[in-house]
Design a protein around this motif. Structure first.
Motif, PDB file in Angstrom:
ATOM      1  N   PHE A 216       0.831  -1.206   0.000  1.00 42.34           N
ATOM      2  CA  PHE A 216       0.000   0.000   0.000  1.00 42.34           C
ATOM      3  C   PHE A 216       0.869   1.261   0.000  1.00 42.34           C
ATOM      4  O   PHE A 216       0.782   2.093   0.911  1.00 42.34           O
ATOM      5  CB  PHE A 216      -0.952   0.027   1.205  1.00 42.34           C
ATOM      6  CG  PHE A 216      -2.030  -1.026   1.162  1.00 42.34           C
ATOM      7  CD1 PHE A 216      -3.305  -0.699   0.716  1.00 42.34           C
ATOM      8  CD2 PHE A 216      -1.770  -2.325   1.553  1.00 42.34           C
ATOM      9  CE1 PHE A 216      -4.307  -1.664   0.678  1.00 42.34           C
ATOM     10  CE2 PHE A 216      -2.771  -3.296   1.518  1.00 42.34           C
ATOM     11  CZ  PHE A 216      -4.039  -2.968   1.081  1.00 42.34           C
ATOM     12  N   ASP A 337       0.623 -12.102  -4.400  1.00 45.44           N
ATOM     13  CA  ASP A 337       0.454 -11.335  -3.157  1.00 45.44           C
ATOM     14  C   ASP A 337       1.011  -9.916  -3.275  1.00 45.44           C
ATOM     15  O   ASP A 337       1.920  -9.504  -2.546  1.00 45.44           O
ATOM     16  CB  ASP A 337       1.068 -12.089  -1.963  1.00 45.44           C
ATOM     17  CG  ASP A 337       0.159 -13.221  -1.493  1.00 45.44           C
ATOM     18  OD1 ASP A 337      -1.065 -13.130  -1.711  1.00 45.44           O
ATOM     19  OD2 ASP A 337       0.668 -14.203  -0.928  1.00 45.44           O
ATOM     20  N   HIS A 339       0.006  -7.290  -2.275  1.00 45.43           N
ATOM     21  CA  HIS A 339      -0.148  -6.367  -1.148  1.00 45.43           C
ATOM     22  C   HIS A 339       1.093  -6.402  -0.262  1.00 45.43           C
ATOM     23  O   HIS A 339       1.133  -5.725   0.756  1.00 45.43           O
ATOM     24  CB  HIS A 339      -1.397  -6.715  -0.337  1.00 45.43           C
ATOM     25  CG  HIS A 339      -1.425  -8.131   0.167  1.00 45.43           C
ATOM     26  ND1 HIS A 339      -1.633  -9.201  -0.665  1.00 45.43           N
ATOM     27  CD2 HIS A 339      -1.251  -8.637   1.396  1.00 45.43           C
ATOM     28  CE1 HIS A 339      -1.600 -10.317   0.050  1.00 45.43           C
ATOM     29  NE2 HIS A 339      -1.350 -10.000   1.302  1.00 45.43           N
ATOM     30  N   GLN A 340       2.085  -7.200  -0.637  1.00 49.64           N
ATOM     31  CA  GLN A 340       3.296  -7.299   0.171  1.00 49.64           C
ATOM     32  C   GLN A 340       4.483  -6.666  -0.546  1.00 49.64           C
ATOM     33  O   GLN A 340       4.792  -7.008  -1.680  1.00 49.64           O
ATOM     34  CB  GLN A 340       3.623  -8.776   0.457  1.00 49.64           C
ATOM     35  CG  GLN A 340       2.502  -9.513   1.166  1.00 49.64           C
ATOM     36  CD  GLN A 340       2.858 -10.962   1.456  1.00 49.64           C
ATOM     37  OE1 GLN A 340       3.981 -11.400   1.240  1.00 49.64           O
ATOM     38  NE2 GLN A 340       1.889 -11.713   1.954  1.00 49.64           N
TER      39      GLN A 340
END
Lengths: 550, 161
Positions: A216, A337, A339-340
């Protein structure tokens, strides 16, 4: 109108270039006032990983209601309001500017980027020129920017990088799966991947903490403080001098001129709606490639009927917003993934130089991104088979952890009719005419964008993507990368500022943001904006010491 | 409350077709209606009228298409057909409803929806990781594909203690 105590320097705009200048000039002993129309937010104000409050509700960006802008394809076509979806392709209205929410890709432009005309010649319909400065002039300032702002990376890992004398101050950020896919896809195709130079600290540096890979980042402020924004890396140093006064939530509306034809100061509207006047020996304009020309054009007088600094007629012309490459989506069988980790951890520049066989000049690069999380944004994208219902739900379940998107950033050629001027009808909340953008991507830009999209597909297919979606390019209407609207040059007839970014018309007016770029490069411009501001400030300080600032 | 009980029931029913329940919760179970109420009372106040008009249109279509009293009394297939009619005519209300339903299902629960993190659980998103963040490997591919630029420290991260 109330009058403030005169200072040495008044800077308009607290973004990448404005805060470099605030730091450099206040540290050199000059008194500085910075005017910024947005709020002054702190690390603790950045709601961690909250897509609704940050992105859906335009935490950073000018809103359509408060700060509208208009767009038209060309001078004959109708003018429309830019929608909220497009306005987010703008820069933050806050202290720190775009660097607060940027992804942080931190590039040195290549040697040829400063001499496009000499390298590639002229192209019909464009206003290509060489810059009045070279990479060699910029190199020490790139180094200074990397070490002052805190850029992570691995020096000499990119075989196409221009020469450098010194490594990055901190090693690359941790690779994530989007980076692993790019790295291995490129290797399989014989290309040359390397760790992305990023304005995100991989470990503590200069009193700030290292990244925790929470994702983010792109479009968000960093609550950790690991993102090397101007807010984090520069402003505290300027304030520590005791000579820098920052005034958020004020709107500069005019650069006023004295009877001798010099800039006298800035008229601005404070947060209570009262007009104030700030007198200064030097005015530094750093409001970005759209708002900088707007303010110059707003500063009309009988003496300067076409606006301040505009004897060339080029203020606002030659707007460059980078090539309109599509955002490619790739879905993989295992979890990406996205978001990492950091927004971009591996990248390549194999397609940066001109190759005449491709049918266009110049180039760009492909940068697959961890998507950053943003489930709402993904849910609303048209890539799903269905917009709603069970099929939509299935596709979200199957693909959200498995997708990445890939940006294609490429050079846009300067075209004089692509421009910013004042909208004849639409006014902002202060009653001032808004910026009207007239923009048509040149055919060369469109070809380059499609080329990069094709290369993206090959890279992802080389790592066995289960699906690669190349959406059609959208019309370029606005972008975070706003360049060219006050171009730099040696001749007063064909440029707005000289090679020190000083107005040809007014010796105490400097323009230090990306407006001065002569060509756009095919790379994110932030580090070049900052390095150039360091260069200009060195000149200003040396002139001040010689008593040449008046 | 911005919506009256009839409006609330109608929007709740429509949202439940935008994201229906199956083995995972849908918009109804995730309390998307509470997100919509909250956003209409705060950030999206300008859109309240679109909802009032939208509810009238849904009921009107229910009467005309299926001779029903109101939209919320229809079965799921009939409701889907009405929503499709709105979608086909590019209804701004329908776009707004889709947008708010997605925001209420996949957005942070602090804004009223995504009850018990139903939307996030369905995706496999564990929610905000701040301040802890994540450690390598980041995603399957980072753990399984060669890294030519791995720092020595990172390699040892993967070795057994």
């Amino acid at each position: 109108m109330s009058r403030n105590e005169a200072v040495d320097v008044c800077i308009i705009g607290a973004g990448a270039s404005g805060l470099v200048a605030a730091k450099e000039l206040s540290e050199a002993g000059l008194s500085v006032v910075i005017l910024e129309r947005g709020p002054w937010r702190q690390r603790s104000d950045f709601a961690p990983e909250d897509e609704i409050s940050t992105k859906r509700r335009h935490f950073f960006w000018p809103t359509v209601e408060q700060e509208p802008r208009t767009w038209r394809l060309n001078a004959q076509s109708p003018t429309e309001f830019l929608s909220a979806d497009v306005q987010v392709f703008s820069n933050a209205m806050c202290v720190g500017g775009g660097t607060v929410h940027y992804s942080g890709l931190s590039w040195r432009f290549h040697e040829s980027d400063f001499r496009v005309k000499s390298t590639d010649g002229s192209v019909a319909g464009t206003s290509i020129e060489d810059w009045p400065i070279s990479y060699e002039d910029m190199e020490p300032y790139y180094e200074k920017a990397e070490w002052t702002i805190g850029i992570s990376g691995k020096g000499w890992s990119n075989p196409f990088d221009p020469p450098r004398r010194r490594d990055y101050p901190v090693p690359p950020v941790a690779r994530n799966s989007a980076g692993a896919i790019l790295e291995n896809g490129c290797r399989a195709l014989g290309l040359h991947p390397f760790p992305t130079p990023m304005a995100i600290l991989s470990r503590p540096y200069d009193g700030r903490p290292g990244c925790v890979n929470k994702g983010f980042c792109s479009g968000y402020g960093c609550p950790v403080g690991a993102k090397s924004s101007a807010l984090e890396a520069l402003l505290p140093k300027a304030l520590a001098t005791g000579r820098c006064d920052i005034r958020p939530l004020v709107m500069a509306r005019e650069i006023s001129v004295d009877s001798g034809g010099r800039a006298a100061g800035v008229v601005y509207i404070d947060s209570a709606g009262t007009e104030q006047f700030q007198s200064a020996r030097l005015i530094l304009l750093a409001a970005g490639g759209v708002e900088t020309p707007r303010l110059l054009l707003l500063s009309k007088s009988s003496r300067f009927p076409e606006g301040v600094g505009n004897s060339s007629g080029l203020v606002g012309k030659n707007l460059m917003l980078h090539a309109p490459g599509p955002i490619v989506i790739a879905i993989f069988p295992e979890a990406v993934d996205g978001h990492q980790g950091s927004p971009c951890t591996r990248v390549m520049q194999d397609f940066y130089k001109t190759d005449s066989r491709r049918g266009f000049i110049r180039g760009g690069f492909v940068h697959p991104r961890a998507h950053g999380g943003d489930p709402v944004d993904y849910a609303l994208q048209p890539v799903h088979g269905a917009r709603w219902g069970l099929k939509h739900k299935d596709s979200m379940r199957e693909s959200w952890r498995h997708y990445l998107h890939s940006h294609c950033t490429g050079e846009s050629l300067p075209v004089e009719s692509n421009m910013v001027d004042l909208d004849p009808e639409v006014k902002d909340r202060f009653g001032l005419p808004v910026a009207r953008i007239t923009y048509t991507s040149h055919e060369n830009d469109i070809r380059l964008g499609s080329f990069l999209a094709k290369r993206s597909r090959e890279i992802f297919e080389a790592v066995k993507a289960s699906k690669v979606i190349v959406p059609p390019s959208r019309l370029r209407k606005l972008h975070n990368h706003q360049m060219g609207t006050c171009r730099m040059g040696n001749s007063p007839g064909s440029s707005v500022v000289d090679k020190w970014c000083r107005s040809h018309d007014m010796p105490n007016l400097f323009i230090i943001d990306a407006s001065v770029f002569v060509t756009s490069g095919g790379l994110n411009p932030a580090l070049t904006i900052e390095a150039n501001a360091f260069r200009v400030c060195d000149y200003i300080v040396s002139e001040a010491r010689r008593g040449n600032l008046g | 409350m911005v919506l009256n009980s009839h409006q609330r029931a109608t929007i709740e029913a429509a949202a439940a077709r935008i994201i229906p329940a199956d083995h995972d919760p849908g918009a109804l179970e995730a309390g998307v209606i509470d997100y919509i109420e909250q956003t209409l009372a705060t950030h999206d106040g300008d859109h309240a009228q679109s909802y009032f008009d939208g509810v009238r249109e849904l009921d009107e279509l229910a009467r005309r298409q299926f001779a029903a009293e109101e939209f919320s009394s229809l079965g799921p297939e009939q409701q889907d057909r009405i929503l499709k009619l709105l979608e086909e005519k590019a209804s701004p209300f329908f776009s707004l409803l889709v947008r708010h339903t997605m925001e209420g299902f996949y957005g942070d629960p602090r804004h009223g929806g995504n009850k018990d993190r139903a939307g996030w659980t369905m995706l496999g998103f564990p929610g905000p990781s701040y301040p802890k963040g994540y450690s390598s490997p980041l995603g399957w591919y980072d753990g399984h594909l060669p890294d030519d630029f791995a720092s020595p420290k990172k390699r040892s991260d993967h070795e057994p203690e």
